[in-house]
Design a protein around this motif. Structure first.
Motif, PDB file in Angstrom:
ATOM      1  N   ALA A 130       8.205  13.155   8.094  1.00  0.00           N
ATOM      2  CA  ALA A 130       7.590  11.901   8.553  1.00  0.00           C
ATOM      3  C   ALA A 130       8.281  10.698   7.906  1.00  0.00           C
ATOM      4  O   ALA A 130       8.604   9.718   8.598  1.00  0.00           O
ATOM      5  CB  ALA A 130       6.102  11.894   8.242  1.00  0.00           C
ATOM      6  N   ASP A 131       8.507  10.765   6.606  1.00  0.00           N
ATOM      7  CA  ASP A 131       9.174   9.662   5.904  1.00  0.00           C
ATOM      8  C   ASP A 131      10.567   9.405   6.463  1.00  0.00           C
ATOM      9  O   ASP A 131      10.979   8.253   6.636  1.00  0.00           O
ATOM     10  CB  ASP A 131       9.270   9.957   4.400  1.00  0.00           C
ATOM     11  N   ALA A 132      11.308  10.479   6.758  1.00  0.00           N
ATOM     12  CA  ALA A 132      12.669  10.345   7.280  1.00  0.00           C
ATOM     13  C   ALA A 132      12.695   9.656   8.638  1.00  0.00           C
ATOM     14  O   ALA A 132      13.696   9.032   9.012  1.00  0.00           O
ATOM     15  CB  ALA A 132      13.343  11.711   7.374  1.00  0.00           C
ATOM     16  N   HIS A 133      11.588   9.743   9.376  1.00  0.00           N
ATOM     17  CA  HIS A 133      11.516   9.142  10.714  1.00  0.00           C
ATOM     18  C   HIS A 133      10.662   7.879  10.760  1.00  0.00           C
ATOM     19  O   HIS A 133      10.471   7.295  11.820  1.00  0.00           O
ATOM     20  CB  HIS A 133      10.984  10.179  11.707  1.00  0.00           C
ATOM     21  N   GLY A 134      10.121   7.478   9.624  1.00  0.00           N
ATOM     22  CA  GLY A 134       9.293   6.273   9.576  1.00  0.00           C
ATOM     23  C   GLY A 134       7.897   6.462  10.138  1.00  0.00           C
ATOM     24  O   GLY A 134       7.264   5.494  10.558  1.00  0.00           O
ATOM     25  N   TYR A 135       7.393   7.696  10.143  1.00  0.00           N
ATOM     26  CA  TYR A 135       6.061   7.972  10.658  1.00  0.00           C
ATOM     27  C   TYR A 135       5.040   7.984   9.524  1.00  0.00           C
ATOM     28  O   TYR A 135       5.318   8.465   8.435  1.00  0.00           O
ATOM     29  CB  TYR A 135       5.987   9.347  11.339  1.00  0.00           C
ATOM     30  N   ARG A 136       3.869   7.502   9.809  1.00  0.00           N
ATOM     31  CA  ARG A 136       2.724   7.644   8.916  1.00  0.00           C
ATOM     32  C   ARG A 136       2.010   8.931   9.336  1.00  0.00           C
ATOM     33  O   ARG A 136       1.934   9.245  10.523  1.00  0.00           O
ATOM     34  CB  ARG A 136       1.797   6.440   9.100  1.00  0.00           C
ATOM     35  N   ILE A 137       1.507   9.699   8.372  1.00  0.00           N
ATOM     36  CA  ILE A 137       0.793  10.937   8.710  1.00  0.00           C
ATOM     37  C   ILE A 137      -0.703  10.711   8.654  1.00  0.00           C
ATOM     38  O   ILE A 137      -1.228  10.096   7.740  1.00  0.00           O
ATOM     39  CB  ILE A 137       1.166  12.099   7.757  1.00  0.00           C
ATOM     40  N   GLU A 138      -1.374  11.233   9.647  1.00  0.00           N
ATOM     41  CA  GLU A 138      -2.838  11.298   9.692  1.00  0.00           C
ATOM     42  C   GLU A 138      -3.180  12.785   9.584  1.00  0.00           C
ATOM     43  O   GLU A 138      -2.973  13.542  10.535  1.00  0.00           O
ATOM     44  CB  GLU A 138      -3.334  10.711  11.008  1.00  0.00           C
ATOM     45  N   TRP A 139      -3.639  13.218   8.415  1.00  0.00           N
ATOM     46  CA  TRP A 139      -3.970  14.626   8.195  1.00  0.00           C
ATOM     47  C   TRP A 139      -5.313  14.942   8.834  1.00  0.00           C
ATOM     48  O   TRP A 139      -6.253  14.152   8.761  1.00  0.00           O
ATOM     49  CB  TRP A 139      -4.038  14.937   6.709  1.00  0.00           C
ATOM     50  N   LYS A 140      -5.392  16.106   9.442  1.00  0.00           N
ATOM     51  CA  LYS A 140      -6.641  16.574  10.038  1.00  0.00           C
ATOM     52  C   LYS A 140      -6.932  17.966   9.469  1.00  0.00           C
ATOM     53  O   LYS A 140      -6.482  18.967  10.020  1.00  0.00           O
ATOM     54  CB  LYS A 140      -6.531  16.621  11.553  1.00  0.00           C
ATOM     55  N   PRO A 141      -7.647  18.042   8.336  1.00  0.00           N
ATOM     56  CA  PRO A 141      -8.007  19.346   7.781  1.00  0.00           C
ATOM     57  C   PRO A 141      -9.006  20.045   8.697  1.00  0.00           C
ATOM     58  O   PRO A 141      -9.806  19.402   9.374  1.00  0.00           O
ATOM     59  CB  PRO A 141      -8.668  19.002   6.449  1.00  0.00           C
ATOM     60  N   GLY A 142      -8.931  21.372   8.725  1.00  0.00           N
ATOM     61  CA  GLY A 142      -9.873  22.112   9.543  1.00  0.00           C
ATOM     62  C   GLY A 142      -9.587  23.588   9.574  1.00  0.00           C
ATOM     63  O   GLY A 142      -8.656  24.082   8.935  1.00  0.00           O
ATOM     64  N   GLY A 143     -10.393  24.290  10.349  1.00  0.00           N
ATOM     65  CA  GLY A 143     -10.202  25.724  10.547  1.00  0.00           C
ATOM     66  C   GLY A 143      -8.983  25.981  11.404  1.00  0.00           C
ATOM     67  O   GLY A 143      -8.664  25.209  12.321  1.00  0.00           O
ATOM     68  N   HIS A 144      -8.308  27.078  11.115  1.00  0.00           N
ATOM     69  CA  HIS A 144      -7.029  27.370  11.772  1.00  0.00           C
ATOM     70  C   HIS A 144      -7.141  27.427  13.292  1.00  0.00           C
ATOM     71  O   HIS A 144      -6.366  26.768  13.997  1.00  0.00           O
ATOM     72  CB  HIS A 144      -6.455  28.684  11.213  1.00  0.00           C
ATOM     73  N   ASP A 145      -8.063  28.198  13.828  1.00  0.00           N
ATOM     74  CA  ASP A 145      -8.136  28.346  15.282  1.00  0.00           C
ATOM     75  C   ASP A 145      -8.474  27.034  15.978  1.00  0.00           C
ATOM     76  O   ASP A 145      -7.921  26.717  17.033  1.00  0.00           O
ATOM     77  CB  ASP A 145      -9.124  29.445  15.679  1.00  0.00           C
ATOM     78  N   ALA A 146      -9.387  26.248  15.405  1.00  0.00           N
ATOM     79  CA  ALA A 146      -9.733  24.949  16.004  1.00  0.00           C
ATOM     80  C   ALA A 146      -8.512  24.035  16.025  1.00  0.00           C
ATOM     81  O   ALA A 146      -8.263  23.345  17.019  1.00  0.00           O
ATOM     82  CB  ALA A 146     -10.879  24.299  15.234  1.00  0.00           C
TER      83      ALA A 146
END
Length: 148
Positions: free
Chosen positions: A60-76
């Motif tokens: 993300a840093d290399a491309h100038g993107y900000r990350i929005e993390w979405k924690p959760g269960g794997h299948d969802a």
């Protein structure tokens, strides 16, 4: 001979069905994170850490993107990824995952759990039908992260 007007309709290839690169640049790169120590750790406060999370942050840093993390269960998270509502999912991937034919997968990562630890085959899950996004991710992995 093809007329220039005919060729003008052709954009660059590969392309994404959902234009994920533009979404990431304009809004944020949405990344699902499933707790999977030591590769991905999701804190009680939702903070995401670990080698896979750090690798995605470097991309993300290399491309100038900000990350929005979405924690959760794997299948969802994988269902969200399958619908291209996420740019990637880290953690929780089993080698025999039923998701293998439904989503895209990065090249094998060059990561170790520790300096002397084993180097199991780890991959990042990517949305299906997003050829340009997938290529960009894999090129980064090979050129900058030692992926195979």
């Amino acid at each position: 001979m093809l007329a220039p007007a005919t060729l003008a309709g052709c954009g660059p290839y590969p392309r994404d069905a959902d234009d994920l690169s533009t979404q990431a640049a304009q809004h944020a790169m949405r990344v699902g994170a499933s707790d999977d120590p030591p590769w991905v750790m999701v804190g009680d406060d939702g903070r995401v850490s670990g080698p896979e999370a750090e690798l995605v942050q470097r991309f993300a840093d290399a491309h100038g993107y900000r990350i929005e993390w979405k924690p959760g269960g794997h299948d969802a998270l994988m269902r969200e990824l399958e619908r291209a509502r996420l740019h990637a999912v880290v953690g929780g991937h089993d080698p025999d995952s039923p998701w293998k034919p439904k989503v895209g997968w990065s090249r094998p990562l060059g990561l170790r759990a520790g300096p002397d630890g084993p180097m199991p085959e780890r991959r990042i899950a990517l949305p299906p039908g997003q050829s340009a996004w997938h290529l960009s991710f894999d090129e980064y992995l090979v050129e900058r992260e030692g992926a195979r």
